[in-house]
Design a protein around this motif. Structure first.
Motif, PDB file in Angstrom:
ATOM      1  N   ALA A   5     -22.197  -0.467 -17.523  1.00  0.00           N
ATOM      2  CA  ALA A   5     -21.061  -0.257 -17.306  1.00  0.00           C
ATOM      3  C   ALA A   5     -21.367  -2.571 -16.930  1.00  0.00           C
ATOM      4  N   CYS A   6     -22.229  -3.320 -17.424  1.00  0.00           N
ATOM      5  CA  CYS A   6     -22.439  -4.858 -17.434  1.00  0.00           C
ATOM      6  C   CYS A   6     -22.132  -4.937 -18.413  1.00  0.00           C
ATOM      7  N   MET A   7     -22.132  -4.062 -19.825  1.00  0.00           N
ATOM      8  CA  MET A   7     -21.713  -5.067 -20.838  1.00  0.00           C
ATOM      9  C   MET A   7     -20.322  -4.891 -21.766  1.00  0.00           C
ATOM     10  N   ALA A   8     -20.191  -5.871 -22.221  1.00  0.00           N
ATOM     11  CA  ALA A   8     -19.132  -5.717 -23.829  1.00  0.00           C
ATOM     12  C   ALA A   8     -18.971  -4.998 -23.929  1.00  0.00           C
ATOM     13  N   ASP A   9     -17.493  -4.089 -24.111  1.00  0.00           N
ATOM     14  CA  ASP A   9     -16.995  -3.066 -24.407  1.00  0.00           C
ATOM     15  C   ASP A   9     -17.881  -2.777 -25.962  1.00  0.00           C
ATOM     16  N   GLU A  10     -17.479  -3.546 -26.663  1.00  0.00           N
ATOM     17  CA  GLU A  10     -18.194  -3.613 -28.148  1.00  0.00           C
ATOM     18  C   GLU A  10     -19.723  -3.865 -28.485  1.00  0.00           C
ATOM     19  N   ASP A  11     -19.887  -4.389 -27.111  1.00  0.00           N
ATOM     20  CA  ASP A  11     -22.068  -4.558 -27.541  1.00  0.00           C
ATOM     21  C   ASP A  11     -22.304  -2.606 -26.844  1.00  0.00           C
ATOM     22  N   TRP A  12     -21.209  -2.509 -25.553  1.00  0.00           N
ATOM     23  CA  TRP A  12     -22.162  -1.393 -25.596  1.00  0.00           C
ATOM     24  C   TRP A  12     -22.023   0.365 -26.573  1.00  0.00           C
ATOM     25  N   GLU A  13     -20.666   0.135 -27.253  1.00  0.00           N
ATOM     26  CA  GLU A  13     -20.995   0.462 -28.476  1.00  0.00           C
ATOM     27  C   GLU A  13     -21.926   0.775 -29.423  1.00  0.00           C
ATOM     28  N   LYS A  14     -22.406  -0.394 -29.353  1.00  0.00           N
ATOM     29  CA  LYS A  14     -23.178  -0.919 -31.158  1.00  0.00           C
ATOM     30  C   LYS A  14     -24.647   0.184 -29.678  1.00  0.00           C
ATOM     31  N   MET A  15     -25.036  -0.645 -29.335  1.00  0.00           N
ATOM     32  CA  MET A  15     -25.952  -0.085 -28.080  1.00  0.00           C
ATOM     33  C   MET A  15     -25.946   1.696 -28.588  1.00  0.00           C
ATOM     34  N   ARG A  16     -24.888   1.940 -27.805  1.00  0.00           N
ATOM     35  CA  ARG A  16     -24.707   3.949 -27.647  1.00  0.00           C
ATOM     36  C   ARG A  16     -25.532   4.335 -28.849  1.00  0.00           C
ATOM     37  N   GLY A  17     -25.138   3.559 -29.968  1.00  0.00           N
ATOM     38  CA  GLY A  17     -25.246   3.918 -31.469  1.00  0.00           C
ATOM     39  C   GLY A  17     -26.957   3.669 -32.305  1.00  0.00           C
ATOM     40  N   TRP A  18     -27.621   3.148 -31.536  1.00  0.00           N
ATOM     41  CA  TRP A  18     -28.916   2.338 -31.506  1.00  0.00           C
ATOM     42  C   TRP A  18     -29.588   3.567 -32.293  1.00  0.00           C
ATOM     43  N   GLN A  19     -30.542   3.873 -32.614  1.00  0.00           N
ATOM     44  CA  GLN A  19     -31.575   5.140 -33.147  1.00  0.00           C
ATOM     45  C   GLN A  19     -31.373   5.776 -33.185  1.00  0.00           C
ATOM     46  N   GLY A  20     -30.015   6.346 -33.489  1.00  0.00           N
ATOM     47  CA  GLY A  20     -29.322   7.628 -34.349  1.00  0.00           C
ATOM     48  C   GLY A  20     -28.283   7.580 -33.049  1.00  0.00           C
ATOM     49  N   GLY A  21     -28.491   6.885 -32.308  1.00  0.00           N
ATOM     50  CA  GLY A  21     -27.266   7.642 -30.792  1.00  0.00           C
ATOM     51  C   GLY A  21     -27.363   8.436 -29.983  1.00  0.00           C
ATOM     52  N   LEU A  22     -29.401   7.349 -29.139  1.00  0.00           N
ATOM     53  CA  LEU A  22     -29.697   8.213 -28.673  1.00  0.00           C
ATOM     54  C   LEU A  22     -29.431   7.491 -26.896  1.00  0.00           C
ATOM     55  N   TRP A  23     -29.692   6.245 -26.755  1.00  0.00           N
ATOM     56  CA  TRP A  23     -28.995   5.921 -25.801  1.00  0.00           C
ATOM     57  C   TRP A  23     -27.281   6.136 -25.800  1.00  0.00           C
ATOM     58  N   GLY A  24     -26.706   6.090 -26.315  1.00  0.00           N
ATOM     59  CA  GLY A  24     -25.087   7.375 -25.680  1.00  0.00           C
ATOM     60  C   GLY A  24     -25.864   8.249 -25.058  1.00  0.00           C
ATOM     61  N   ARG A  25     -26.571   9.144 -25.545  1.00  0.00           N
ATOM     62  CA  ARG A  25     -26.420  10.107 -25.555  1.00  0.00           C
ATOM     63  C   ARG A  25     -27.561  10.020 -24.391  1.00  0.00           C
ATOM     64  N   VAL A  26     -28.902   9.359 -23.773  1.00  0.00           N
ATOM     65  CA  VAL A  26     -29.563   9.347 -22.319  1.00  0.00           C
ATOM     66  C   VAL A  26     -28.386   8.858 -21.730  1.00  0.00           C
ATOM     67  N   ALA A  27     -27.262   8.028 -21.608  1.00  0.00           N
ATOM     68  CA  ALA A  27     -25.935   7.283 -20.610  1.00  0.00           C
ATOM     69  C   ALA A  27     -25.553   8.942 -20.358  1.00  0.00           C
ATOM     70  N   ASP A  28     -25.189   9.533 -21.582  1.00  0.00           N
ATOM     71  CA  ASP A  28     -23.952  10.817 -21.568  1.00  0.00           C
ATOM     72  C   ASP A  28     -24.995  12.045 -20.493  1.00  0.00           C
ATOM     73  N   TYR A  29     -26.627  11.941 -20.614  1.00  0.00           N
ATOM     74  CA  TYR A  29     -27.254  13.289 -20.207  1.00  0.00           C
ATOM     75  C   TYR A  29     -26.952  12.193 -18.447  1.00  0.00           C
ATOM     76  N   MET A  30     -27.338  11.485 -18.047  1.00  0.00           N
ATOM     77  CA  MET A  30     -27.988  10.795 -16.546  1.00  0.00           C
ATOM     78  C   MET A  30     -26.120  11.497 -16.034  1.00  0.00           C
ATOM     79  N   GLU A  31     -24.981  11.168 -16.920  1.00  0.00           N
ATOM     80  CA  GLU A  31     -24.444  11.466 -15.519  1.00  0.00           C
ATOM     81  C   GLU A  31     -24.163  13.063 -15.043  1.00  0.00           C
ATOM     82  N   ARG A  32     -25.323  13.626 -14.767  1.00  0.00           N
ATOM     83  CA  ARG A  32     -25.239  14.714 -14.461  1.00  0.00           C
ATOM     84  C   ARG A  32     -26.249  14.163 -13.007  1.00  0.00           C
ATOM     85  N   PHE A  33     -26.366  13.412 -12.875  1.00  0.00           N
ATOM     86  CA  PHE A  33     -27.079  12.837 -12.110  1.00  0.00           C
ATOM     87  C   PHE A  33     -26.166  11.788 -11.337  1.00  0.00           C
ATOM     88  N   ALA A  34     -25.148  11.605 -11.411  1.00  0.00           N
ATOM     89  CA  ALA A  34     -24.800   9.784 -10.884  1.00  0.00           C
ATOM     90  C   ALA A  34     -23.480  10.043  -9.934  1.00  0.00           C
TER      91      ALA A  34
END
Length: 272
Positions: A240-269
């Motif tokens: 929610a709070c990172m610059a869009d381009e920074d978040w896109e980088k973070m989403r892809g780190w560690q094989g996309g783990l953090w993007g998958r975590v963010a997407d999974y949490m949407e079911r409880f958001a």
């Protein structure tokens, strides 16, 4: 027995549409939604949090650098029991204790381990909150809120809190390296850390460790527990709070783990 009376959940107001953005409120919103407990959000402007908590009789849970008490959210008021609680970890413990028939946040004999994990994860992400450059403040109180942040960290002005381009680049390298270590918990690859050796990140001269087997979105699979929501809360905050381009980088780190975590949490958001 599950309450038929809604829990009043106090969260920090954002610009419209109202939504959770801070990590500790995220922890409890994810937990409430997972447990399926009825609750109603009372959105509270950041400058009003002090008077809200004092009015409810909830003690301050932080201390400013000058030693004065500092009030933060989340907080809950359980309409069924009258219970007031204003610390996220204590709220999670209360919800499991009071409503044991709902999905559990803590597996047996894991409270101490989860508390230590909470401190570790909070430390990783707090060190890099300077990357949160698009906080969704309500424009009508933005200057007042910024002044609160300045006081909170003992700075002289808001601009002092903003990283230079060079600092931002270094922070991204540092955050990626720290999350590489955290990803080991998801991969079950042990506790050997590279923190005291060479931080691997996105700098040109540094290369990330070759990809391991893809990590799942939960620390131990099966159903989520509070430890999963601790990490998920911080990931959702940075989303929610990172610059869009920074978040896109973070989403892809560690094989996309953090993007998958963010997407999974949407079911409880859900914002109730």
């Amino acid at each position: 027995m599950t309450t038929s009376h809604p829990i009043i959940y106090y969260d920090i107001a954002s610009k419209q549409p109202s939504r959770t953005f801070a990590p500790n409120p995220w922890k409890i919103r994810l937990a409430l939604n997972y447990k399926g407990l009825p609750y109603k959000t009372q959105w509270t402007n950041m400058p009003d949090i002090h008077s809200l908590r004092e009015g409810l009789g909830i003690p301050a849970n932080r201390t400013l650098p000058d030693g004065t008490p500092y009030h933060t959210l989340p907080a809950i008021q359980d309409s069924a029991t009258g219970k007031l609680e204003g610390d996220s970890f204590a709220i999670a413990l209360y919800l499991d204790s009071q409503y044991p028939e709902t999905p559990r946040l803590f597996r047996p004999n894991t409270i101490g381990l989860t508390a230590a994990f909470n401190q570790q994860v909070d430390g990783i992400f707090t060190k890099h909150t300077g990357l949160s450059t698009k906080m969704p403040f309500d424009a009508s109180i933005e200057e007042e809120v910024k002044a609160m942040f300045v006081k909170r960290v003992g700075a002289s002005k808001w601009e002092d809190l903003l990283p230079s381009p060079e600092e931002r680049a270094k922070d991204l390298v540092s955050l990626e390296a720290a999350l590489e270590e955290l990803a080991k918990a998801y991969q079950h690859t042990g506790g050997t850390t590279d923190w005291v050796w060479r931080a691997r990140g996105t700098a040109t001269e540094q290369k990330q460790v070759p990809g391991r087997e893809e990590a799942g979105v939960l620390l131990d699979g099966g159903e989520p527990v509070y430890a999963d929501f601790i990490v998920g809360a911080w990931v959702k905050m940075f989303e929610a709070c990172m610059a869009d381009e920074d978040w896109e980088k973070m989403r892809g780190w560690q094989g996309g783990l953090w993007g998958r975590v963010a997407d999974y949490m949407e079911r409880f958001a859900e914002m109730k």
